[in-house]
Design a protein around this motif. Structure first.
Motif, PDB file in Angstrom:
ATOM      1  N   PHE A  63       0.832  -1.203   0.000  1.00 56.34           N
ATOM      2  CA  PHE A  63       0.000   0.000   0.000  1.00 56.34           C
ATOM      3  C   PHE A  63       0.868   1.256   0.000  1.00 56.34           C
ATOM      4  N   THR A  64       1.929   1.241   0.802  1.00 59.34           N
ATOM      5  CA  THR A  64       2.824   2.395   0.885  1.00 59.34           C
ATOM      6  C   THR A  64       3.464   2.694  -0.464  1.00 59.34           C
ATOM      7  N   GLU A  65       3.919   1.666  -1.149  1.00 59.75           N
ATOM      8  CA  GLU A  65       4.556   1.861  -2.457  1.00 59.75           C
ATOM      9  C   GLU A  65       3.560   2.375  -3.494  1.00 59.75           C
ATOM     10  N   GLU A  66       2.358   1.835  -3.484  1.00 56.20           N
ATOM     11  CA  GLU A  66       1.347   2.305  -4.438  1.00 56.20           C
ATOM     12  C   GLU A  66       0.981   3.765  -4.150  1.00 56.20           C
ATOM     13  N   PHE A  67       0.877   4.098  -2.877  1.00 59.41           N
ATOM     14  CA  PHE A  67       0.563   5.468  -2.498  1.00 59.41           C
ATOM     15  C   PHE A  67       1.722   6.402  -2.885  1.00 59.41           C
ATOM     16  N   ARG A  68       2.962   5.936  -2.655  1.00 61.72           N
ATOM     17  CA  ARG A  68       4.135   6.758  -2.999  1.00 61.72           C
ATOM     18  C   ARG A  68       4.150   7.094  -4.483  1.00 61.72           C
ATOM     19  N   ALA A  69       3.871   6.098  -5.318  1.00 61.37           N
ATOM     20  CA  ALA A  69       3.874   6.331  -6.765  1.00 61.37           C
ATOM     21  C   ALA A  69       2.799   7.340  -7.165  1.00 61.37           C
ATOM     22  N   ALA A  70       1.616   7.232  -6.565  1.00 60.60           N
ATOM     23  CA  ALA A  70       0.526   8.155  -6.887  1.00 60.60           C
ATOM     24  C   ALA A  70       0.856   9.575  -6.430  1.00 60.60           C
ATOM     25  N   LEU A  71       1.468   9.692  -5.254  1.00 55.78           N
ATOM     26  CA  LEU A  71       1.819  11.012  -4.734  1.00 55.78           C
ATOM     27  C   LEU A  71       2.934  11.647  -5.562  1.00 55.78           C
ATOM     28  N   ALA A  72       3.911  10.857  -5.965  1.00 54.48           N
ATOM     29  CA  ALA A  72       5.005  11.365  -6.801  1.00 54.48           C
ATOM     30  C   ALA A  72       4.476  11.861  -8.142  1.00 54.48           C
ATOM     31  N   ALA A  73       3.474  11.166  -8.687  1.00 57.05           N
ATOM     32  CA  ALA A  73       2.881  11.599  -9.953  1.00 57.05           C
ATOM     33  C   ALA A  73       2.099  12.890  -9.789  1.00 57.05           C
ATOM     34  N   ALA A  74       1.510  13.078  -8.608  1.00 58.52           N
ATOM     35  CA  ALA A  74       0.695  14.281  -8.360  1.00 58.52           C
ATOM     36  C   ALA A  74       1.557  15.504  -8.076  1.00 58.52           C
ATOM     37  N   ILE A  75       2.804  15.294  -7.604  1.00 58.03           N
ATOM     38  CA  ILE A  75       3.712  16.409  -7.299  1.00 58.03           C
ATOM     39  C   ILE A  75       5.007  16.173  -8.070  1.00 58.03           C
ATOM     40  N   PRO A  76       5.033  16.500  -9.351  1.00 53.17           N
ATOM     41  CA  PRO A  76       6.193  16.154 -10.191  1.00 53.17           C
ATOM     42  C   PRO A  76       7.511  16.744  -9.716  1.00 53.17           C
ATOM     43  N   ASN A  77       7.454  17.892  -9.032  1.00 59.04           N
ATOM     44  CA  ASN A  77       8.708  18.525  -8.598  1.00 59.04           C
ATOM     45  C   ASN A  77       9.166  18.036  -7.232  1.00 59.04           C
ATOM     46  N   ALA A  78       8.494  17.057  -6.686  1.00 59.91           N
ATOM     47  CA  ALA A  78       8.839  16.546  -5.358  1.00 59.91           C
ATOM     48  C   ALA A  78       9.545  15.202  -5.461  1.00 59.91           C
ATOM     49  N   THR A  79      10.404  14.934  -4.476  1.00 64.32           N
ATOM     50  CA  THR A  79      11.008  13.617  -4.323  1.00 64.32           C
ATOM     51  C   THR A  79      10.284  12.917  -3.177  1.00 64.32           C
ATOM     52  N   VAL A  80       9.594  11.839  -3.497  1.00 65.94           N
ATOM     53  CA  VAL A  80       8.799  11.127  -2.490  1.00 65.94           C
ATOM     54  C   VAL A  80       9.460   9.780  -2.227  1.00 65.94           C
ATOM     55  N   THR A  81       9.856   9.553  -0.986  1.00 67.57           N
ATOM     56  CA  THR A  81      10.550   8.311  -0.633  1.00 67.57           C
ATOM     57  C   THR A  81       9.848   7.625   0.532  1.00 67.57           C
ATOM     58  N   VAL A  82      10.065   6.327   0.629  1.00 69.89           N
ATOM     59  CA  VAL A  82       9.491   5.539   1.723  1.00 69.89           C
ATOM     60  C   VAL A  82      10.477   5.533   2.886  1.00 69.89           C
ATOM     61  N   ALA A  83      10.069   6.104   4.016  1.00 69.04           N
ATOM     62  CA  ALA A  83      10.905   6.071   5.215  1.00 69.04           C
ATOM     63  C   ALA A  83      10.762   4.725   5.907  1.00 69.04           C
ATOM     64  N   GLU A  84       9.548   4.222   5.950  1.00 70.56           N
ATOM     65  CA  GLU A  84       9.210   2.910   6.491  1.00 70.56           C
ATOM     66  C   GLU A  84       7.775   2.625   6.074  1.00 70.56           C
ATOM     67  N   PRO A  85       7.273   1.408   6.262  1.00 66.35           N
ATOM     68  CA  PRO A  85       5.892   1.145   5.881  1.00 66.35           C
ATOM     69  C   PRO A  85       4.927   2.155   6.508  1.00 66.35           C
ATOM     70  N   LEU A  86       4.056   2.728   5.661  1.00 62.07           N
ATOM     71  CA  LEU A  86       3.040   3.707   6.043  1.00 62.07           C
ATOM     72  C   LEU A  86       3.638   5.046   6.480  1.00 62.07           C
ATOM     73  N   HIS A  87       4.852   5.337   6.040  1.00 60.25           N
ATOM     74  CA  HIS A  87       5.503   6.605   6.373  1.00 60.25           C
ATOM     75  C   HIS A  87       6.335   7.057   5.178  1.00 60.25           C
ATOM     76  N   LEU A  88       5.941   8.202   4.582  1.00 60.61           N
ATOM     77  CA  LEU A  88       6.636   8.750   3.431  1.00 60.61           C
ATOM     78  C   LEU A  88       7.321  10.069   3.795  1.00 60.61           C
ATOM     79  N   THR A  89       8.378  10.380   3.076  1.00 55.99           N
ATOM     80  CA  THR A  89       9.028  11.684   3.176  1.00 55.99           C
ATOM     81  C   THR A  89       8.852  12.406   1.842  1.00 55.99           C
ATOM     82  N   ILE A  90       8.418  13.660   1.914  1.00 56.32           N
ATOM     83  CA  ILE A  90       8.160  14.461   0.712  1.00 56.32           C
ATOM     84  C   ILE A  90       9.096  15.655   0.724  1.00 56.32           C
ATOM     85  N   LYS A  91       9.948  15.767  -0.292  1.00 57.82           N
ATOM     86  CA  LYS A  91      10.906  16.880  -0.372  1.00 57.82           C
ATOM     87  C   LYS A  91      10.635  17.675  -1.637  1.00 57.82           C
ATOM     88  N   VAL A  92      10.200  18.923  -1.428  1.00 58.12           N
ATOM     89  CA  VAL A  92       9.968  19.860  -2.516  1.00 58.12           C
ATOM     90  C   VAL A  92      11.110  20.872  -2.503  1.00 58.12           C
TER      91      VAL A  92
END
Length: 282
Positions: A28-57
């Motif tokens: 679920f985390t990976e699928e969510f990460r991919a969707a979020l990265a597509a929605a914010i093209p200028n952001a780097t979205v990485t998985v910190a741990e399951p159910l926890h993402l880091t978003i860097k704009v």
């Protein structure tokens, strides 16, 4: 009677599903990460741990996205995965754009438990931010607080005293303003009545905030036996019965504990009684 039994069943079994049809937290985390990265093209979205993402704009402090509530909600209704992810992604995407001036006409009162407020302050401190500067809080009772927020198209934005001052809102007039905004934003409250306990509905995001609308609780509009006893186990569930309905109080306590333990956006499993115009522990 069938309607009430169905309601009780829904509340007691908030997350019934077939385990084989549900993604793991990692998937679920990976699928969510991919969707979020597509929605914010200028952001780097990485998985910190399951159910926890880091978003860097670029040129902004890294933000964190916790997916516990999203995954809990998804687990209860896997077929709604696409809509759920789209809704949460839109919320996180909006939050990365930065905040403009506070709009006084969109300030609303949000009911939280004290543990939530303390956790938010700890998280802010871990990021090197003064936690109290990010919240405007008022006591409701010994277990619950009112946290003031701005209702935005995709989000609930919490703000601090400086934002309030910049918007020209006086602290002593804040609660009256927020409650009036709440009346305008929420659909009319409706009661689904049952022999043991009943449910009060008004949208989904601010249901516990109905505790602040005195016109609902004063007088005898709710027709209960004795004093009004309520439960707000989650963000979108408000149940009530009468203090003299012993079986109702017993069932209310049971359902509140189950909903609080199993449901997303948990609030508290305590019961409260409406007495002298206020809600206090029952």
């Amino acid at each position: 009677m069938k309607q009430i039994l169905a309601l009780v069943g829904l509340l007691v079994a908030l997350a019934v599903h077939a385990a084989a049809d549900v993604l793991s937290p990692e998937q679920f985390t990976e699928e969510f990460r991919a969707a979020l990265a597509a929605a914010i093209p200028n952001a780097t979205v990485t998985v910190a741990e399951p159910l926890h993402l880091t978003i860097k704009v670029p040129e902004r402090e890294a933000a964190r996205a916790f997916l516990d509530n999203a995954y809990s909600e998804y687990s209860g209704n896997p077929k709604a995965k696409a809509d759920l992810i789209a809704r949460y992604v839109a919320s996180f995407a909006e939050s990365t754009k930065g905040s403009g001036p506070l709009n006084p006409q969109q300030i609303v009162p949000v009911i939280k438990d004290r543990a939530w407020s303390k956790e938010m302050q700890r998280a802010a401190k871990a990021r090197g931010v003064d936690g109290p500067a990010l919240q405007v809080i008022e006591d409701l009772n010994q277990d619950l607080v009112i946290v003031y927020a701005e209702d935005t198209p995709q989000n609930i934005r919490y703000f601090g005293p400086d934002d309030l001052q910049d918007a020209g809102v006086q602290k002593e007039k804040l609660r009256a303003l927020a409650v009036e905004n709440l009346r305008r934003i929420l659909p009319p409250a409706e009661a689904v009545n049952g022999p043991l306990f009943s449910m009060l509905t008004a949208g989904s995001d601010y249901v516990p905030s109905l505790l602040l609308l005195d016109e609902i609780w004063s007088g005898d509009k709710l027709k209960v036996e004795g004093e009004i006893v309520i439960a707000v186990p989650t963000r979108d569930v408000l149940l009530f019965t009468g203090s003299n309905n012993k079986e109702g109080v017993k069932k209310l306590r049971e359902v509140a504990r189950k909903a609080h333990a199993d449901g997303p956006y948990s609030l508290t499993d305590r019961l409260f009684v409406y007495r002298r115009g206020k809600f206090e522990r029952f």
